[in-house]
Scaffold this motif. Structure first.
Motif, short mmCIF file in Angstrom:
data_model
loop_
_atom_site.label_atom_id
_atom_site.label_comp_id
_atom_site.label_asym_id
_atom_site.label_seq_id
_atom_site.Cartn_x
_atom_site.Cartn_y
_atom_site.Cartn_z
N GLY A 195 0.71 -1.24 -0.09
CA GLY A 195 0.00 0.08 -0.10
C GLY A 195 0.88 1.24 0.02
N LYS A 196 -0.05 2.32 0.04
CA LYS A 196 0.64 3.86 0.20
C LYS A 196 0.41 4.16 1.78
CE LYS A 196 -0.21 4.55 -4.65
NZ LYS A 196 -0.74 5.65 -5.78
N TRP A 197 1.52 4.84 2.15
CA TRP A 197 1.53 5.27 3.68
C TRP A 197 2.22 6.51 3.87
CZ3 TRP A 197 -0.29 2.05 7.78
CH2 TRP A 197 -0.64 0.60 7.20
N VAL A 198 1.90 7.20 4.84
CA VAL A 198 2.26 8.75 5.41
C VAL A 198 3.05 8.25 6.59
CG1 VAL A 198 2.25 10.97 5.87
CG2 VAL A 198 0.80 9.75 4.10
N LEU A 199 4.38 8.67 6.65
CA LEU A 199 5.00 8.51 7.94
C LEU A 199 5.37 9.85 8.30
CD1 LEU A 199 5.55 5.64 6.61
CD2 LEU A 199 7.93 5.56 7.26
N LEU A 200 4.98 9.97 9.56
CA LEU A 200 5.08 11.27 10.51
C LEU A 200 6.09 11.44 11.46
CD1 LEU A 200 1.35 12.58 11.03
CD2 LEU A 200 2.62 13.00 8.99
N ASP A 201 7.33 11.78 11.19
CA ASP A 201 8.51 11.80 11.95
C ASP A 201 8.58 13.00 12.81
OD1 ASP A 201 11.06 11.46 12.90
OD2 ASP A 201 12.24 11.93 11.08
N ASN A 202 7.95 12.91 14.22
CA ASN A 202 8.15 13.79 15.32
C ASN A 202 7.29 14.82 15.04
OD1 ASN A 202 9.82 11.83 16.25
ND2 ASN A 202 11.74 13.15 15.85
#
Length: 254
Positions: A110-117
């Motif tokens: 799939g397609k994901w968004v990763l939120l870094d801090n």
């Protein structure tokens, strides 16, 4: 249906504490407020611990299909509603839900968004809502990111929290899982080695990293990413708001 009329009632005192992160973590519960969020929770099949509302609010809830005769439904007065509310203009209805973070999850599609801090609950909620609208599979938050169950974050998501996967994990481990499964990881950042967003074609699967509002993507996550990308600034603004930038990138790859 139960009825509580005092803000000093132990149940009310305990539920009011859920507006603070420590008590959410200790109890494994969180609280949402307002008809729209509650309706979205019900549509998604969420089982609630409590539903609390004034007489007028519960009458509306009944029209939404809620069995207000249940023992988990509590009739409250306006004073208690003000005590529980995290908003200036309360709709006088609240739902208490279990925090449900999966212990095991396979990041292999799939397609994901990763939120870094990310630190701003409004930004986090808006990004999650945008990812949902664009058809992404989910959003993964680093442990240091703002609390997913923060009332402001919950309101900003506008119900999208009940539509896609939202998970808190160590991003370095998550990225390793993505790469092991052939899913590219793109980090959004201003860097000499970064490529302009328009240079990237759509792909069927990816993980898109959005960095902290003030400091950007952390060094470790940057080094682990397969590509770095940026949105060109054509005017005099120093940078874009994190949620706005995320929205542009999310829809580029949608």
């Amino acid at each position: 249906m139960q009825q509580i009329s005092s803000v000093n009632n132990k149940t009310i005192k305990d539920l009011a504490k859920l507006n603070k992160k420590k008590y959410r973590e200790d109890s494994g519960l969180y609280i949402i407020e307002g008809f729209h969020l509650i309706e979205e929770a019900l549509k998604s099949g969420k089982k609630f611990q409590y539903l609390l509302g004034t007489d007028e609010a519960l009458s509306k809830a009944e029209k939404m299909g809620v069995d207000i005769t249940s023992k988990t439904v509590i009739l409250i007065n306006k004073a208690i509603a003000r005590h529980l509310s995290d908003t200036k203009n309360s709709q006088e209805i609240f739902m208490v839900l279990k925090i449900n973070q999966p212990k095991n999850f396979s990041f292999n599609y799939g397609k994901w968004v990763l939120l870094d801090n990310l630190a701003d609950p409004g930004n986090v909620g808006t990004i999650i809502r945008t990812a949902d609208a664009a058809g992404f599979d989910g959003v993964i938050l680093s442990p240091e990111s703002v609390d997913l169950y923060n009332p402001k974050t919950q309101r900003s998501m506008q119900g999208s929290q009940f539509h896609i996967d939202l998970i808190k994990r160590d991003l370095s481990q998550v990225i390793a899982d993505f790469q092991e499964n052939g899913i590219p990881v793109y980090a959004s950042m201003l860097d000499k080695t970064a490529k302009e967003l328009s240079d990237f074609e759509k792909v069927s699967q990816l993980a898109l990293v959005i960095g902290n509002e003030a400091h950007g993507v952390s060094d470790l996550i940057s080094e682990m990413s397969d590509e770095k990308l940026y949105i060109p600034i054509k005017g005099q603004a120093e940078s874009l708001n994190a949620a706005v930038a995320a929205g542009i990138m999310i829809y580029h790859f949608a």
